[in-house]
Design a protein around this motif. Structure first.
Motif, PDB file in Angstrom:
ATOM      1  N   ARG A 219      68.370  11.007  18.921  1.00  0.00           N
ATOM      2  CA  ARG A 219      68.644  11.898  20.427  1.00  0.00           C
ATOM      3  C   ARG A 219      69.866  11.853  20.769  1.00  0.00           C
ATOM      4  O   ARG A 219      70.463  12.822  21.240  1.00  0.00           O
ATOM      5  CB  ARG A 219      67.992  11.050  21.552  1.00  0.00           C
TER       6      ARG A 219
ATOM      7  N   LEU B  50      74.504  19.428  20.792  1.00  0.00           N
ATOM      8  CA  LEU B  50      74.228  20.363  21.920  1.00  0.00           C
ATOM      9  C   LEU B  50      75.457  20.473  22.806  1.00  0.00           C
ATOM     10  O   LEU B  50      75.748  21.504  23.123  1.00  0.00           O
ATOM     11  CB  LEU B  50      72.965  20.171  22.483  1.00  0.00           C
TER      12      LEU B  50
ATOM     13  N   ASN C 188      74.823  23.295  34.966  1.00  0.00           N
ATOM     14  CA  ASN C 188      73.590  24.111  34.781  1.00  0.00           C
ATOM     15  C   ASN C 188      73.297  23.822  33.074  1.00  0.00           C
ATOM     16  O   ASN C 188      72.214  23.592  32.738  1.00  0.00           O
ATOM     17  CB  ASN C 188      73.554  25.356  35.002  1.00  0.00           C
ATOM     18  N   LEU C 189      74.388  23.901  32.379  1.00  0.00           N
ATOM     19  CA  LEU C 189      74.361  23.683  30.881  1.00  0.00           C
ATOM     20  C   LEU C 189      73.845  22.258  30.535  1.00  0.00           C
ATOM     21  O   LEU C 189      73.164  21.941  29.751  1.00  0.00           O
ATOM     22  CB  LEU C 189      75.730  23.999  30.134  1.00  0.00           C
ATOM     23  N   ASN C 190      74.530  21.328  31.298  1.00  0.00           N
ATOM     24  CA  ASN C 190      74.278  20.067  30.915  1.00  0.00           C
ATOM     25  C   ASN C 190      72.810  19.807  31.585  1.00  0.00           C
ATOM     26  O   ASN C 190      71.992  18.687  30.691  1.00  0.00           O
ATOM     27  CB  ASN C 190      75.195  18.897  31.929  1.00  0.00           C
TER      28      ASN C 190
ATOM     29  N   ILE D  95      70.358  21.790  31.378  1.00  0.00           N
ATOM     30  CA  ILE D  95      69.167  22.439  30.571  1.00  0.00           C
ATOM     31  C   ILE D  95      69.228  21.575  29.268  1.00  0.00           C
ATOM     32  O   ILE D  95      68.329  21.676  28.546  1.00  0.00           O
ATOM     33  CB  ILE D  95      69.373  24.082  30.090  1.00  0.00           C
ATOM     34  N   ARG D  96      70.401  21.101  28.826  1.00  0.00           N
ATOM     35  CA  ARG D  96      70.541  20.215  27.623  1.00  0.00           C
ATOM     36  C   ARG D  96      69.588  18.897  27.635  1.00  0.00           C
ATOM     37  O   ARG D  96      68.910  18.606  26.719  1.00  0.00           O
ATOM     38  CB  ARG D  96      71.912  19.805  27.286  1.00  0.00           C
ATOM     39  N   GLN D  97      69.815  18.221  28.933  1.00  0.00           N
ATOM     40  CA  GLN D  97      68.641  17.295  29.242  1.00  0.00           C
ATOM     41  C   GLN D  97      67.469  17.700  29.179  1.00  0.00           C
ATOM     42  O   GLN D  97      66.670  16.923  28.663  1.00  0.00           O
ATOM     43  CB  GLN D  97      69.202  16.531  30.500  1.00  0.00           C
ATOM     44  N   GLN D  98      67.001  18.718  29.805  1.00  0.00           N
ATOM     45  CA  GLN D  98      65.703  19.178  30.039  1.00  0.00           C
ATOM     46  C   GLN D  98      65.142  19.487  28.279  1.00  0.00           C
ATOM     47  O   GLN D  98      64.142  19.193  27.998  1.00  0.00           O
ATOM     48  CB  GLN D  98      65.593  20.506  30.700  1.00  0.00           C
ATOM     49  N   ALA D  99      66.134  19.957  27.484  1.00  0.00           N
ATOM     50  CA  ALA D  99      65.764  20.211  26.098  1.00  0.00           C
ATOM     51  C   ALA D  99      65.270  18.904  25.311  1.00  0.00           C
ATOM     52  O   ALA D  99      64.355  18.795  24.603  1.00  0.00           O
ATOM     53  CB  ALA D  99      66.572  21.136  25.462  1.00  0.00           C
ATOM     54  N   LEU D 100      66.358  17.991  25.505  1.00  0.00           N
ATOM     55  CA  LEU D 100      66.303  16.778  24.953  1.00  0.00           C
ATOM     56  C   LEU D 100      64.975  16.108  25.464  1.00  0.00           C
ATOM     57  O   LEU D 100      64.368  15.271  24.668  1.00  0.00           O
ATOM     58  CB  LEU D 100      67.407  15.739  25.040  1.00  0.00           C
ATOM     59  N   ASN D 101      64.434  16.377  26.611  1.00  0.00           N
ATOM     60  CA  ASN D 101      63.210  15.468  27.325  1.00  0.00           C
ATOM     61  C   ASN D 101      61.957  16.330  27.007  1.00  0.00           C
ATOM     62  O   ASN D 101      61.090  15.877  27.560  1.00  0.00           O
ATOM     63  CB  ASN D 101      63.407  15.245  28.672  1.00  0.00           C
ATOM     64  N   GLY D 102      62.203  17.410  26.250  1.00  0.00           N
ATOM     65  CA  GLY D 102      61.115  18.493  26.098  1.00  0.00           C
ATOM     66  C   GLY D 102      60.464  19.024  27.295  1.00  0.00           C
ATOM     67  O   GLY D 102      59.334  19.556  27.253  1.00  0.00           O
ATOM     68  N   LYS D 103      61.472  19.137  28.421  1.00  0.00           N
ATOM     69  CA  LYS D 103      60.677  19.792  29.560  1.00  0.00           C
ATOM     70  C   LYS D 103      61.148  21.286  29.484  1.00  0.00           C
ATOM     71  O   LYS D 103      62.288  21.650  29.120  1.00  0.00           O
ATOM     72  CB  LYS D 103      61.527  19.385  30.870  1.00  0.00           C
ATOM     73  N   GLN D 104      60.289  22.121  29.913  1.00  0.00           N
ATOM     74  CA  GLN D 104      60.203  23.446  29.981  1.00  0.00           C
ATOM     75  C   GLN D 104      60.764  24.311  31.354  1.00  0.00           C
ATOM     76  O   GLN D 104      61.125  25.384  31.205  1.00  0.00           O
ATOM     77  CB  GLN D 104      58.848  24.053  29.681  1.00  0.00           C
ATOM     78  N   ALA D 105      60.952  23.339  32.365  1.00  0.00           N
ATOM     79  CA  ALA D 105      61.305  23.721  33.712  1.00  0.00           C
ATOM     80  C   ALA D 105      62.602  24.322  33.842  1.00  0.00           C
ATOM     81  O   ALA D 105      63.671  24.001  33.201  1.00  0.00           O
ATOM     82  CB  ALA D 105      61.136  22.520  34.793  1.00  0.00           C
ATOM     83  N   ASN D 106      62.639  25.556  34.410  1.00  0.00           N
ATOM     84  CA  ASN D 106      63.959  26.090  34.894  1.00  0.00           C
ATOM     85  C   ASN D 106      63.710  26.903  36.063  1.00  0.00           C
ATOM     86  O   ASN D 106      62.581  27.469  36.367  1.00  0.00           O
ATOM     87  CB  ASN D 106      64.610  26.821  33.723  1.00  0.00           C
TER      88      ASN D 106
ATOM     89  N   GLN E   6      77.368  23.868  23.382  1.00  0.00           N
ATOM     90  CA  GLN E   6      76.584  24.619  24.570  1.00  0.00           C
ATOM     91  C   GLN E   6      77.699  25.731  25.213  1.00  0.00           C
ATOM     92  O   GLN E   6      77.271  26.696  25.714  1.00  0.00           O
ATOM     93  CB  GLN E   6      76.153  23.479  25.493  1.00  0.00           C
TER      94      GLN E   6
ATOM     95  N   MET F  37      68.228  25.763  22.644  1.00  0.00           N
ATOM     96  CA  MET F  37      68.317  24.199  22.406  1.00  0.00           C
ATOM     97  C   MET F  37      66.698  23.551  22.326  1.00  0.00           C
ATOM     98  O   MET F  37      66.604  22.726  21.420  1.00  0.00           O
ATOM     99  CB  MET F  37      68.723  23.644  24.003  1.00  0.00           C
ATOM    100  N   MET F  38      65.808  24.270  23.250  1.00  0.00           N
ATOM    101  CA  MET F  38      64.598  23.701  23.127  1.00  0.00           C
ATOM    102  C   MET F  38      63.782  23.856  21.729  1.00  0.00           C
ATOM    103  O   MET F  38      63.213  22.951  21.217  1.00  0.00           O
ATOM    104  CB  MET F  38      63.609  24.220  24.105  1.00  0.00           C
TER     105      MET F  38
ATOM    106  N   VAL G 218      65.479  21.331  19.276  1.00  0.00           N
ATOM    107  CA  VAL G 218      65.008  19.915  19.460  1.00  0.00           C
ATOM    108  C   VAL G 218      63.367  19.855  19.024  1.00  0.00           C
ATOM    109  O   VAL G 218      63.245  18.929  18.414  1.00  0.00           O
ATOM    110  CB  VAL G 218      64.892  19.661  21.145  1.00  0.00           C
TER     111      VAL G 218
ATOM    112  N   GLN H 166      69.082  28.002  26.680  1.00  0.00           N
ATOM    113  CA  GLN H 166      67.932  26.838  27.012  1.00  0.00           C
ATOM    114  C   GLN H 166      66.805  26.911  25.765  1.00  0.00           C
ATOM    115  O   GLN H 166      66.202  25.868  25.389  1.00  0.00           O
ATOM    116  CB  GLN H 166      67.346  26.940  28.285  1.00  0.00           C
TER     117      GLN H 166
ATOM    118  N   MET I 179      71.740  31.896  30.270  1.00  0.00           N
ATOM    119  CA  MET I 179      71.272  30.553  30.546  1.00  0.00           C
ATOM    120  C   MET I 179      69.793  30.284  29.892  1.00  0.00           C
ATOM    121  O   MET I 179      69.717  29.329  29.173  1.00  0.00           O
ATOM    122  CB  MET I 179      71.331  30.211  31.902  1.00  0.00           C
TER     123      MET I 179
END
Lengths: 121, 203
Positions: free
Chosen positions: B25, B32, A36-38, A40-51, B36, B61-62, B65, B58, B54
Motif C-alpha cells: 500500500r 501514485l 483534490n489529487l491527494n 482521490i489518491r487516498q480514495q483509490a487506495l481505500n477502494g472508495k468510488q465516491a467523488n 498524479q 488510479m482506481m 489499485v 481517479q 480529475m
C-alpha cells in the motif's frame, strides 16, 4: 542546397525546453487541485468510488430514465405487433451487459441534452 | 513446546503478510503520488476541463489499485498510463457520440461516408484547447507550450507526452497507446515538427 538533416543538438535543446515548460506547468497547479489529487489518491487506495462530479449522474439519472422510458413507449406504441414475452431468453437479453451499456448511453445522452439546453438558455 | 513453536511461526507468517500488505500500500501510494500531477496535466491538456481530468485520473488510479496492485512495482508505470490513455480515448469517443447525436437531432446535413469505420480518436484534434482557468495559472512561456501541445491531434499529443515527459521508450509508449512502434515514431516526429513550427520565433 539546404541541408534538411535535423541538428541533433538543436533538437535535444528544443526537447529539453519543452520538457522544462511542461514541468513548470505542473509546478503551477493550484493548492485546491493538489488537495483534490491527494484525496482521490487516498480514495483509490481505500477502494472508495465516491467523488463530487459523479454526483451529477445521480441527479440526472432519473431524468435519463424518464427519457429512456419515453423512447421505449414511443417504440412500443409505434410497433403494436410486438407482443410481451416472459421467456428467459428475453430476460437474459434485457440484463445483458450490452443492454445495460445502451441504457447508460441513453442516460448519458439525456444528461448531455439537458446540459446543452442549460447552456443555450 | 512444539505447538507453541508452531503458533509463533504461524503468528510470524500473519505478521509478515500484514507487513507485506502495508508495504504494498505504501509503495502504491508513493507511486501514485509520483505520477498524479503529470497524469492530471496530461488529462487536462487532452480534455481542456479540470473536472473531467480529475475524473479520468481517479478512474486510472482506481483501475491500477483494483486490478494490478499485485503486479511487480516496475510494471505499474506502464499499466497506469495505459489505463489513463484508455480513459482519455473514452472521453473523446463519448464526445464524438455526443456530436453525432446532437447533429442528428438538429437535422444538420452531414456527410459521414468518408468517416465510416474510422476511430474518432484518430480524427480528434484540438477539441478543447487551454481553458481560461488554466491560462491564469500558467506563466507565459509555459502557456505557449501547453497551448501548442493541446493543439496537437490526440494521438500525437499522447505519443509526445509519454515519450518526452514520461520518458517512456518507443516500445513502452506503443504498449500504453495500443499502437505499433512505427506509429509511435511517426506521431512523435509529427508532433515535434508541429511544435517547432508553432513555437518558432518564440524561443
Amino acid at each position: 542546397m539546404v541541408d534538411e538533416k535535423k541538428d541533433p543538438f538543436e533538437e535535444k535543446d528544443f526537447e529539453a525546453k519543452l520538457k522544462q515548460s511542461l514541468d513548470n506547468s505542473v509546478d503551477e497547479l493550484s493548492q485546491q487541485t493538489l488537495a483534490n489529487l491527494n484525496e482521490i489518491r487516498q480514495q483509490a487506495l481505500n477502494g472508495k468510488q465516491a467523488n463530487a462530479s459523479k454526483f451529477q449522474w445521480a441527479l440526472w439519472g432519473p431524468a435519463g430514465g424518464l427519457v429512456a422510458a419515453a423512447v421505449v413507449a414511443a417504440v412500443w406504441v409505434g410497433n403494436p405487433a410486438v407482443q410481451p414475452s416472459n421467456s428467459i431468453d428475453d430476460l437474459e437479453l434485457l440484463t445483458s451487459e450490452e443492454d445495460l451499456e445502451l441504457m447508460e448511453d441513453i442516460e448519458f445522452v439525456a444528461w448531455l441534452m439537458e446540459q446543452e439546453i442549460d447552456h443555450a438558455g | 513446546m512444539y505447538f507453541e513453536s508452531l503458533d509463533i511461526q504461524s503468528g510470524n507468517k500473519v505478521e509478515a503478510k500484514q507487513v507485506s500488505v502495508m508495504d504494498n500500500r505504501k509503495a502504491m501510494d508513493q507511486f501514485l503520488y509520483s505520477v498524479q500531477k503529470r497524469a492530471f496535466q496530461m488529462a487536462r491538456i487532452a480534455t481542456g476541463c479540470e473536472q473531467d481530468a480529475m475524473d479520468i485520473v481517479q478512474d486510472a488510479m482506481m483501475g491500477l489499485v483494483k486490478s494490478y496492485s499485485d503486479k511487480p512495482e516496475n510494471e505499474w508505470h506502464g499499466l497506469f498510463f495505459k489505463i489513463l490513455q484508455s480513459r482519455i480515448y473514452d472521453h473523446y469517443r463519448r464526445g464524438s457520440v455526443k456530436n453525432k447525436i446532437f447533429s442528428w437531432f438538429r437535422a444538420e446535413k452531414h456527410d459521414d461516408e468518408d468517416e465510416g469505420g474510422i476511430d474518432p480518436v484518430q480524427l480528434a484534434a484540438d477539441q478543447h484547447g487551454v481553458s481560461p482557468e488554466m491560462k491564469l495559472q500558467l506563466g507565459q512561456a509555459t502557456e505557449q507550450v501547453v497551448e501548442a501541445v493541446a493543439a496537437l491531434p490526440i494521438r500525437q499529443q499522447q505519443a509526445f507526452l509519454l515519450r518526452l515527459w514520461e520518458g517512456m521508450s518507443v516500445a513502452e509508449t506503443a504498449e500504453s497507446m495500443g499502437v505499433s512502434e512505427g506509429s509511435v515514431k511517426t506521431h512523435y516526429s509529427r508532433a515535434l515538427a508541429s511544435l517547432k513550427q508553432r513555437l518558432e520565433g518564440y524561443w
